[in-house]
Scaffold this motif. Structure first.
Motif, PDB file in Angstrom:
ATOM      1  N   ASP A   1       0.826  -1.208   0.000  1.00 52.03           N
ATOM      2  CA  ASP A   1       0.000   0.000   0.000  1.00 52.03           C
ATOM      3  C   ASP A   1       0.864   1.263   0.000  1.00 52.03           C
ATOM      4  O   ASP A   1       0.710   2.142   0.844  1.00 52.03           O
TER       5      ASP A   1
ATOM      6  N   TYR B   1       1.473   4.611  -1.329  1.00 54.37           N
ATOM      7  CA  TYR B   1       0.632   5.604  -2.000  1.00 54.37           C
ATOM      8  C   TYR B   1       1.395   6.352  -3.096  1.00 54.37           C
ATOM      9  O   TYR B   1       0.817   6.711  -4.122  1.00 54.37           O
TER      10      TYR B   1
ATOM     11  N   SER C   1     -18.396   6.796   3.130  1.00 53.62           N
ATOM     12  CA  SER C   1     -17.431   7.782   2.623  1.00 53.62           C
ATOM     13  C   SER C   1     -17.899   8.381   1.308  1.00 53.62           C
ATOM     14  O   SER C   1     -17.879   9.602   1.127  1.00 53.62           O
TER      15      SER C   1
ATOM     16  N   LYS D   1     -12.573  16.475   4.135  1.00 56.66           N
ATOM     17  CA  LYS D   1     -12.144  15.737   5.326  1.00 56.66           C
ATOM     18  C   LYS D   1     -12.871  16.215   6.570  1.00 56.66           C
ATOM     19  O   LYS D   1     -13.174  15.419   7.468  1.00 56.66           O
TER      20      LYS D   1
ATOM     21  N   VAL E   1      -8.307   0.898   4.539  1.00 60.25           N
ATOM     22  CA  VAL E   1      -8.529   2.207   3.924  1.00 60.25           C
ATOM     23  C   VAL E   1      -7.805   2.282   2.587  1.00 60.25           C
ATOM     24  O   VAL E   1      -8.315   2.851   1.620  1.00 60.25           O
ATOM     25  N   ALA E   2      -6.610   1.689   2.517  1.00 59.39           N
ATOM     26  CA  ALA E   2      -5.817   1.729   1.285  1.00 59.39           C
ATOM     27  C   ALA E   2      -6.552   1.021   0.142  1.00 59.39           C
ATOM     28  O   ALA E   2      -6.489   1.470  -1.008  1.00 59.39           O
TER      29      ALA E   2
ATOM     30  N   HIS F   1      -9.091   3.395  -1.004  1.00 54.63           N
ATOM     31  CA  HIS F   1      -8.393   4.542  -1.598  1.00 54.63           C
ATOM     32  C   HIS F   1      -7.956   4.244  -3.028  1.00 54.63           C
ATOM     33  O   HIS F   1      -8.214   5.036  -3.942  1.00 54.63           O
TER      34      HIS F   1
ATOM     35  N   LEU G   1      -9.261   5.973  -6.385  1.00 46.84           N
ATOM     36  CA  LEU G   1      -8.279   6.664  -7.224  1.00 46.84           C
ATOM     37  C   LEU G   1      -8.382   6.188  -8.671  1.00 46.84           C
ATOM     38  O   LEU G   1      -8.379   7.005  -9.605  1.00 46.84           O
TER      39      LEU G   1
ATOM     40  N   THR H   1     -17.122   8.166  -6.776  1.00 48.38           N
ATOM     41  CA  THR H   1     -16.854   6.825  -7.301  1.00 48.38           C
ATOM     42  C   THR H   1     -18.133   6.173  -7.796  1.00 48.38           C
ATOM     43  O   THR H   1     -18.165   5.550  -8.849  1.00 48.38           O
TER      44      THR H   1
END
Length: 295
Positions: free
Chosen positions: A30, A32, A128, A175, A193-194, A197, A201, A249
Motif C-alpha cells: 500500500d 501511495y 465515505s 475531510k 482504507v488503502a 483509496h 483513485l 466513485t
C-alpha cells in the motif's frame, strides 16, 4: 494550547518520515506514492491506445499543470496542512466530548473491526462516498465554496490527471465533513482504507480520462467517463444550473436523487464554466483566486 502545538509538530515530523519511506521504496503493497504513479501510467496508456477524442494530443492542454497538481495535492498538501489539521481536529473532538463526559467510542454506532472484513469495507466505502457526494453538491451550490471548486472546473481538455486538479481548500472541506461520519462508524485498519483509496483513485482517474467507456449496466452503479464529462460541461440547461452527475466513485446516488444528466454523447462538448476565459491559467494565481475575490 501546548498540547495542540505538540500534536502539530509531531504530525509534520511523522508525515515527513512517512513520505521519505514511501519514496525510498517502502516494501508494503500500500505504497501511495508509487501507487499513484502506477495507476496514472496505466490509465494514460489506455488513453494513448484507445482515445475517445482521437484528435486530442497525448500531452493535452495543461497536462503538466495537472501533473503538478497530482503530486502537490496528493503528498505535499498533506505535509503542509492536512495531516496536522486532521490530528488536531481529532484531539479537539476528543477533548470536547470529555467536557460533557463522553469518549469518542461512546458515539460510535458499531466497530467495523467486529464485522466480517468485506462487510466492514463495504460500509466504510458507502458512507465515505455518500458523504463526499453530498459535499460535492455543496461545492456547487454555495458561492463561497464554488470559488474554490472552480479550479477543478477550469479544465478545458479532459484527461486522467485532471482528476486531482483542485484547490487545497477542497480536501480540507471534504475531510472536515467526512470526519464525524467515519468516527461514528468506528475503527478501521490503514490497509483496509488503502483498498478503498486505490479503488476510488482508479475510478477517479478513469472518470476524467480520454476514454469512451460507460461500463454497460454498471454505469448505474459506478461513475464513468461518459457520465462525468457532463459534470464538466460549460453549458447546462437552467433546471440543472448548479451542476449534474456529482458522483465521486459511485453514480448510484445521482440516479437515486435525480441529479443524473446525460442528454447525448458528450465526447466533444465544451468544458469549463461561464466566465472561465478570465480564470487564471497558472498554479499560483489559481490558488489565490478565491482570496483575491474577498478583497
Amino acid at each position: 494550547m501546548e498540547k495542540y502545538i505538540e500534536i502539530i509538530k509531531n504530525s509534520y515530523l511523522g508525515y515527513w518520515n512517512y513520505l521519505k519511506n514511501e519514496i525510498l521504496f517502502q516494501s508494503n503493497w500500500d505504497n501511495y506514492f508509487y501507487g499513484l504513479i502506477i495507476v496514472s501510467l496505466v490509465v494514460w496508456i489506455l488513453e494513448i491506445l484507445i482515445p475517445w477524442r482521437k484528435n486530442q494530443a497525448r500531452f493535452r492542454r495543461d497536462f503538466w499543470l495537472d501533473a503538478f497538481y497530482m503530486f502537490f495535492n496528493f503528498f505535499l498538501l498533506n505535509l503542509i496542512v492536512l495531516i496536522a489539521l486532521s490530528n488536531t481536529t481529532e484531539a479537539f473532538l476528543n477533548d470536547t466530548l470529555k467536557i460533557i463526559g463522553l469518549n469518542l467510542s461512546d458515539i460510535q454506532l458499531f466497530d467495523i473491526d467486529l464485522l466480517p472484513k468485506a462487510l466492514g469495507l463495504l460500509i466504510f466505502f458507502l458512507v465515505s462516498d455518500f458523504t463526499q457526494w453530498n459535499t460535492h453538491r455543496l461545492l456547487h451550490r454555495i458561492p463561497f465554496l464554488w470559488n474554490f471548486h472552480k479550479v477543478h472546473h477550469s479544465v478545458k481538455e479532459m484527461g486522467f490527471s485532471a482528476h486531482l486538479r483542485y484547490h487545497w481548500m477542497e480536501p480540507v472541506i471534504y475531510k472536515s465533513l467526512l470526519y464525524l461520519p467515519i468516527a461514528i462508524i468506528g475503527g478501521f485498519d490503514a490497509q483496509d482504507v488503502a483498498i478503498v483509496h486505490f479503488f476510488a483513485l482508479t475510478i477517479g482517474h478513469l472518470n476524467h480520462a480520454n476514454l469512451g467507456w460507460d461500463y454497460g449496466l454498471l454505469k448505474y452503479i459506478f461513475n464513468n467517463p461518459k457520465m462525468h464529462i457532463w459534470h464538466h460541461a460549460r453549458n447546462l440547461p437552467p433546471h440543472v444550473k448548479y451542476g449534474v452527475n456529482f458522483g465521486i466513485t459511485l453514480s448510484i446516488w445521482d440516479y437515486i436523487f435525480k441529479t443524473n444528466h446525460i442528454p447525448k454523447d458528450g465526447k466533444d462538448i465544451e468544458l469549463g464554466f461561464e466566465g472561465d476565459e478570465y480564470f487564471p491559467k497558472d498554479f499560483i494565481q489559481q490558488e489565490i483566486y478565491p482570496i483575491k475575490l474577498k478583497k
